[in-house]
Design a protein around this motif. Structure first.
Motif, PDB file in Angstrom:
ATOM      1  N   GLY A   1     169.644   0.102  69.760  1.00  0.00           N
ATOM      2  CA  GLY A   1     169.196  -0.759  70.853  1.00  0.00           C
ATOM      3  C   GLY A   1     168.692  -2.095  70.353  1.00  0.00           C
ATOM      4  O   GLY A   1     168.949  -2.503  69.221  1.00  0.00           O
TER       5      GLY A   1
ATOM      6  N   ASN B   1     167.695   5.959  78.130  1.00  0.00           N
ATOM      7  CA  ASN B   1     168.286   6.470  76.890  1.00  0.00           C
ATOM      8  C   ASN B   1     168.660   7.944  77.039  1.00  0.00           C
ATOM      9  O   ASN B   1     168.048   8.664  77.826  1.00  0.00           O
ATOM     10  CB  ASN B   1     167.289   6.347  75.730  1.00  0.00           C
ATOM     11  CG  ASN B   1     167.161   4.908  75.253  1.00  0.00           C
ATOM     12  OD1 ASN B   1     168.033   4.079  75.504  1.00  0.00           O
ATOM     13  ND2 ASN B   1     166.073   4.619  74.569  1.00  0.00           N
TER      14      ASN B   1
ATOM     15  N   ASN C   1     172.525   4.360  63.974  1.00  0.00           N
ATOM     16  CA  ASN C   1     171.094   4.666  63.885  1.00  0.00           C
ATOM     17  C   ASN C   1     170.589   4.623  62.446  1.00  0.00           C
ATOM     18  O   ASN C   1     169.780   5.448  62.029  1.00  0.00           O
ATOM     19  CB  ASN C   1     170.836   6.063  64.503  1.00  0.00           C
ATOM     20  CG  ASN C   1     169.510   6.090  65.233  1.00  0.00           C
ATOM     21  OD1 ASN C   1     168.754   5.121  65.216  1.00  0.00           O
ATOM     22  ND2 ASN C   1     169.214   7.204  65.886  1.00  0.00           N
TER      23      ASN C   1
ATOM     24  N   VAL D   1     166.822  10.349  72.111  1.00  0.00           N
ATOM     25  CA  VAL D   1     167.021   9.052  71.445  1.00  0.00           C
ATOM     26  C   VAL D   1     165.768   8.208  71.644  1.00  0.00           C
ATOM     27  O   VAL D   1     165.355   7.957  72.773  1.00  0.00           O
ATOM     28  CB  VAL D   1     168.247   8.311  72.007  1.00  0.00           C
ATOM     29  CG1 VAL D   1     168.332   6.911  71.421  1.00  0.00           C
ATOM     30  CG2 VAL D   1     169.506   9.101  71.732  1.00  0.00           C
ATOM     31  N   THR D   2     165.172   7.818  70.561  1.00  0.00           N
ATOM     32  CA  THR D   2     164.033   6.911  70.662  1.00  0.00           C
ATOM     33  C   THR D   2     164.348   5.628  69.898  1.00  0.00           C
ATOM     34  O   THR D   2     165.111   5.647  68.930  1.00  0.00           O
ATOM     35  CB  THR D   2     162.752   7.531  70.059  1.00  0.00           C
ATOM     36  OG1 THR D   2     163.044   7.924  68.730  1.00  0.00           O
ATOM     37  CG2 THR D   2     162.262   8.711  70.864  1.00  0.00           C
ATOM     38  N   SER D   3     163.778   4.533  70.385  1.00  0.00           N
ATOM     39  CA  SER D   3     163.935   3.253  69.704  1.00  0.00           C
ATOM     40  C   SER D   3     162.548   2.769  69.317  1.00  0.00           C
ATOM     41  O   SER D   3     161.629   2.835  70.118  1.00  0.00           O
ATOM     42  CB  SER D   3     164.587   2.224  70.641  1.00  0.00           C
ATOM     43  OG  SER D   3     165.846   2.697  71.049  1.00  0.00           O
TER      44      SER D   3
END
Ligand code: HEM
Length: 386
Positions: A356, A320, A280, A324-326
């Motif tokens: 991701g 996810n 990340n 967790v963020t993308s």
């Protein structure tokens, strides 16, 4: 093929986190004579499956016959061998004559229809037509109609698939015209769907537009060649590898035709960045292009290639983990004139939200200086992911 659209290059930098996609931009002008003479190929078409089925149940001997080079395919459609014509793989245009004759006869219904010498015309703008010679003899000869290279169908066309300079068109939808309807005694209305057309054409061995041929009438270095200087462009990119990877969706991006003073536009193939490192820690995808150069030393400076980036997170369909963020952000637009001679961001993901995959693209615009000479230009656009 008369022209090499040159400089396809792809590069892969293994190791570390740096991957690069190299993209070739190639400009050609009509003065480069991309039009080549047809030497081979074939057209596969069944006219209309329901008509073949109707006639096949009749009492013709045989109901459907092929001759003059046409043959019957296993699926009942017909194969007509190429007999001449020209095409331009870069522009996606073609006018190809195919030879051969198909005779539909149905004595009990008192007709014989002869379909011969189809010509496929691909205009390069998504439209085209199929011309053919069609003879109808009905009612013991009291009804006769003869069409000579009449447009019997309109065709929805696509960009050709180009392999070793040969072009092929697959499954083009075709629709009966009113001229075609007349050739079938009005039993079909204009607008009736016909069978899809699949066609190919390859260059003749003695290509009169070969740029290496000193007798090439359209040699751009020939001062007698008037030229008229539009450009079409092809861009390719394909890179994979590593834990932080960059892949490209496609291999060809034709830019719009342009003359000096105009802007050639198109879209970069979508590239997908997959950050599967699990750290990340963010990434940045930047691009820079070399000067465009042409044979003879003419150049278009790299700064004249601008872009307007786009970016979106790719949805894998999976859920996810909580928290967790993308996220991905496109780089700012860069205008021709102050463009990609310097490195600019195509897209980036920040630390904390880079896990991701994301898809990035860009609308490209190449400003062609009025002072440009006609010719085939190429440059390498390098995308570097880090
Ligand atoms: C100028 C002469 C003729 C021509 C050009 C012609 C052409 C056609 C065409 C194009 C169809 C449509 C086939 C399809 O796509 O389904 C058709 C159907 C048909 N025609 Fe003819 N025809 C002619 C004469 C005749 C005659 C004289 C008869 C009767 C004795 C006849 C009986 C039929 C029948 C029954 C069908 C329907 C077949 C089916 O749906 O299976 N036709 N014809």
């Amino acid at each position: 093929m008369g022209t090499s659209h040159g400089s396809y290059r792809a590069a892969l930098w293994a190791g570390a986190l740096a991957l690069g996609a190299a993209t070739a931009l190639v400009g050609t002008s009509p003065a480069m004579a991309a039009t080549v003479q047809v030497g081979g190929g074939s057209l596969d078409w069944g006219f209309k499956a329901s008509f073949r089925a109707y006639v096949a149940t009749g009492n013709g001997t045989p109901p459907i016959a092929t001759k003059d080079g046409a043959t019957r395919n296993a699926d009942g459609t017909f194969d007509f061998p190429a007999a001449g014509g020209t095409y331009d793989a870069t522009a996606g245009t073609a006018t190809v004559n195919y030879g051969g004759t198909v005779v539909f006869s149905y004595p009990l219904h008192m007709f014989e229809i002869t379909l011969a010498n189809p010509t496929l015309v691909v205009d390069g703008d998504g439209t085209g037509s199929l011309l053919a010679d069609v003879d109808l003899v009905a009612n013991g000869g009291s009804t006769e109609q003869h069409l000579d290279q009449a447009e019997i169908a309109t065709v929805v066309t696509t960009a050709p698939t180009v392999t070793d300079g040969a072009v092929s068109f697959s499954n083009l939808a075709s629709t009966l015209t009113s001229a075609g309807a007349g050739a079938f005694a009005g039993f079909y209305a204009a607008g009736s769907a016909l069978d899809p057309i699949t066609a190919s054409a390859s260059a003749s061995a003695t290509d009169p537009t070969d740029p290496t041929d000193p007798t090439d009438p359209t040699d751009p270095t020939d001062p007698a060649d008037p030229g008229n200087g539009s450009a079409s462009q092809k861009i390719t990119a394909a890179v994979t590898g590593g834990a932080l990877t960059l892949t490209s969706a496609g291999s060809a991006v034709p830019l719009s035709a342009a003359t000096p003073g105009q802007t050639a536009t198109g879209n970069l193939n979508a590239v997908t960045v997959s950050d599967l490192r699990g750290t990340n820690s963010g990434w940045d995808l930047v691009g820079q292009v070399t000067d465009f150069t042409a044979t003879g030393g003419a150049t278009i400076p790299a700064a004249n290639l601008g872009w307007t980036p786009t970016a979106a997170v790719a949805n894998s369909g999976l859920v996810n983990a909580k928290g967790v963020t993308s996220a991905v952000a496109p780089g700012g637009p860069v205008a021709p004139g102050t463009g990609l001679g310097a490195s600019h961001t195509l897209c980036k993901a920040e630390t904390g939200s880079s896990l991701g995959s994301s898809t990035c693209g860009a609308a490209l615009s190449l400003g062609i200086p009025e002072s440009s000479t006609a010719g085939e230009y190429s440059a390498v656009l390098t995308l570097t992911l880090a």
